[in-house]
Design a protein around this motif. Structure first.
Motif, PDB file in Angstrom:
ATOM      1  N   GLU A 135      -8.040  22.793  52.705  1.00  0.00           N
ATOM      2  CA  GLU A 135      -7.098  23.154  51.636  1.00  0.00           C
ATOM      3  C   GLU A 135      -5.923  23.986  52.137  1.00  0.00           C
ATOM      4  OE1 GLU A 135      -9.513  24.853  48.539  1.00  0.00           O
ATOM      5  OE2 GLU A 135     -10.647  22.982  48.269  1.00  0.00           O
ATOM      6  N   GLY A 136      -5.819  24.142  53.482  1.00  0.00           N
ATOM      7  CA  GLY A 136      -4.614  24.778  54.022  1.00  0.00           C
ATOM      8  C   GLY A 136      -4.792  26.077  54.777  1.00  0.00           C
ATOM      9  N   ALA A 137      -5.974  26.691  54.704  1.00  0.00           N
ATOM     10  CA  ALA A 137      -6.169  27.966  55.409  1.00  0.00           C
ATOM     11  C   ALA A 137      -6.228  27.731  56.920  1.00  0.00           C
ATOM     12  CB  ALA A 137      -7.460  28.629  54.929  1.00  0.00           C
ATOM     13  N   ASP A 138      -6.006  28.796  57.699  1.00  0.00           N
ATOM     14  CA  ASP A 138      -6.164  28.699  59.146  1.00  0.00           C
ATOM     15  C   ASP A 138      -7.601  28.990  59.521  1.00  0.00           C
ATOM     16  OD1 ASP A 138      -3.690  27.900  59.937  1.00  0.00           O
ATOM     17  OD2 ASP A 138      -2.849  29.927  59.961  1.00  0.00           O
ATOM     18  N   GLY A 139      -7.984  28.577  60.728  1.00  0.00           N
ATOM     19  CA  GLY A 139      -9.349  28.848  61.167  1.00  0.00           C
ATOM     20  C   GLY A 139      -9.579  28.312  62.570  1.00  0.00           C
TER      21      GLY A 139
END
Length: 444
Positions: A135-139
């Motif tokens: 959904e777009g978060a970094d990781g």
């Protein structure tokens, strides 16, 4: 290890529920020089540790499956094996049984290989973390995970196009205190991160079944299939009557049209009061998937050949499949006795059914326990059923279902209009219909 393909240096991850301890499956990803991707589906090599006829094997065969109750797990194998030795834990070298695919960017299968491997998972993820990245978060390793998700999405599209029925199901989850008492509930929804894993598992299961059933050499050998028969015509007819009264239509002139009707129906009822009723009855019109040595294909998935290979820690049939694949493909041994295996399949199907019933009972029990602390409180609910003794209401957040007797509706005398799934007040004409939103108080 010398006899195995070495994947210890290849990027490998597990993605599981937050509270899982038995990691059955891992995915690896490697970029190939020709621009394609190599995706490995690595399954815990349980058959290496659990020898046929051993005490552990006999007990596992008897249990047939792990049972996941709300407040405890009753594992099929001893905890040392399922949570430690066999579990594909990060940064530990593990033995696996793998199906490795070469896929191009359209997720077409260019090559495949089945065999024993040694792996070392780089990281364990919970579904939630991966979902946030989608959904777009970094990781960590976002690029690799997005490639895997992209390929899974394409595999899913191919599967849907080929006529797979997309059954929706919602699971109620509980937050328990230290004594196992439910203090809160939430509904677990299947999101893309769950589907990412599911798509690769389906592909591996299908590939393993095809390796036996489509081969000239092994097609008459005894094998364990996961089969699913077509719907019972009478149940299907009743279901169509039900949905037409609720304003939905179904086309059953061919399997293709029926599948389309099911899938669009499931989309149409999303978020509505009749959703649960329709989904539950839809699943009931379907035959139950079972294990068998006689293949008739899998109707719901639209796969001519299907088996269970990807969860040997928690399902005995998967362990049987591992042994058969090794026996036939690697050791070149003759076929096993069909009758003996049919009996094992029957027992496993029976135990699976019992486990599912226990799991449902356990959820109902915890829902009742949860509501004990909420007597006198008011909740939002949806009318989930009408009967001759009252109205059934399902609470929105906890999915607890309860009955409101007509005797408790003291503003009028209500009678049942069964044909139209509603109850009508005799004097004032007040109507309660299936799917209506209502506020309810917990009486007892």
């Amino acid at each position: 290890i010398k006899k195995r393909r070495d994947f210890r240096d290849v990027f490998t991850v597990t993605i599981d529920p937050l509270d899982a301890k038995d990691f059955d499956d891992a995915l690896s990803l490697r970029y190939l020089e020709n621009g394609n991707y190599e995706v490995g589906v690595h399954i815990a090599d349980v058959s290496h540790y659990v020898q046929p006829g051993s005490a552990i094997d006999v007990e596992a065969q008897d249990r047939g499956t792990s049972v996941y109750l709300v407040d405890r797990t009753i594992p099929m194998l001893p905890e040392k094996l399922c949570n430690m030795v066999c579990s594909l834990r990060p940064d530990e070298e593990k033995l696996a049984f793998s199906v490795v695919f070469e896929l191009n960017e359209n997720a077409d299968i260019i090559n495949k290989w089945i065999g024993k491997t040694v792996i070392k998972s780089n990281r364990r993820y919970a579904y939630e973390e991966v979902q946030d990245m989608i959904e777009g978060a970094d990781g960590d390793n976002k690029k690799e995970l997005m490639i895997l998700n992209d390929l899974a999405t394409k595999l899913r599209a191919i599967r849907m196009k080929e006529g797979c029925i997309n059954f929706h199901s919602e699971e109620v989850k509980f937050i328990l205190d230290e004594n196992g008492k439910p203090i809160d509930t939430y509904v677990k929804v299947q999101k893309e991160a769950n589907m990412l894993i599911e798509d690769f598992m389906l592909l591996a299961n299908k590939t393993i079944a095809e390796a036996i059933a489509k081969s000239d050499k092994y097609k008459d050998y005894t094998f364990v299939f996961r089969i699913h028969d077509e719907p019972n015509p009478e149940k299907l007819y009743n279901f169509i009557q039900l949905v037409s009264k609720l304003g939905y239509s179904m086309n059953i002139s061919s399997r293709e049209k029926l599948v389309k009707s099911y899938n669009s129906l499931f989309n149409a009822v999303e978020g509505k009061g009749e959703k649960n009723l329709i989904e539950t009855v839809a699943i009931r019109t379907m035959a139950k998937a079972v294990y068998s040595t006689t293949n008739i294909g899998h109707y719901g998935l639209a796969f001519p050949y299907y088996t269970h290979f990807t969860s040997p820690i928690r399902r005995y049939p998967d362990l049987m499949v591992h042994r058969l694949i090794e026996r036939y493909l690697m050791e070149n041994q003759p076929s096993v006795d069909k009758e003996e295996y049919e009996e094992l399949c029957h027992h496993a199907s029976e135990m699976e059914k019992r486990a599912a019933e226990m799991e449902r009972e356990s959820v109902k029990y915890k829902q009742a326990e949860y509501l004990q602390d909420h007597i006198g409180k008011v909740f939002d609910g949806l009318i989930s059923g009408v009967s001759k003794w009252g109205i059934y209401v399902e609470l929105k957040d906890s999915k607890c279902e309860g009955l409101i007797r007509y005797t408790d509706l003291n503003d009028d005398f209500y009678y049942l209009d069964e044909e139209n799934f509603r109850v009508i007040g005799q004097d004032y004409g007040n109507i309660y219909r299936l799917g209506d939103e209502v506020k309810v108080k917990v009486k007892s």
